[in-house]
Design a protein around this motif. Sequence first.
Motif: not given
Length: 76
Positions: A36-46, A49-67
Motif C-alpha cells: 500500500i505505501e509503495t503504490h499509494l502515491d502512484d494511485l493518487e497521481d493516476i 490526472a484522470e480528474q484533471a483530464l476530465e476537467r479539460l474535456r469538459r472545458g473547465e480547465d485549459q492547457v497553458v504552454s510552458a512559455e
Amino acid sequence: MSKQTAVRLSDETYQRLQVLSGQTGRTATYYIREAIETHLDDLEDIYLAEQALERLRRGEDQVVSAEAFWRGLEGS
C-alpha cells in the motif's frame, strides 16, 4: 498512531502472501502495508490526472504552454 482495516484477498493472493511470509519470516501485515505505501502515491497521481483530464474535456480547465506559464510567473 495507526488504524486497523480489513482487506479481502483472493485465495491465490492470500496463499502467495502466506508463502512469502513463511519464507522471509516477516508478517503478512508487513507486506500488505509495504504494498500500500509503495503504490499509494502512484494511485493518487493516476486518479488526480484522470480528474484533471476530465476537467479539460469538459472545458473547465485549459492547457497553458510552458512559455506562457513561466512568463506569467515573471509578472508575480
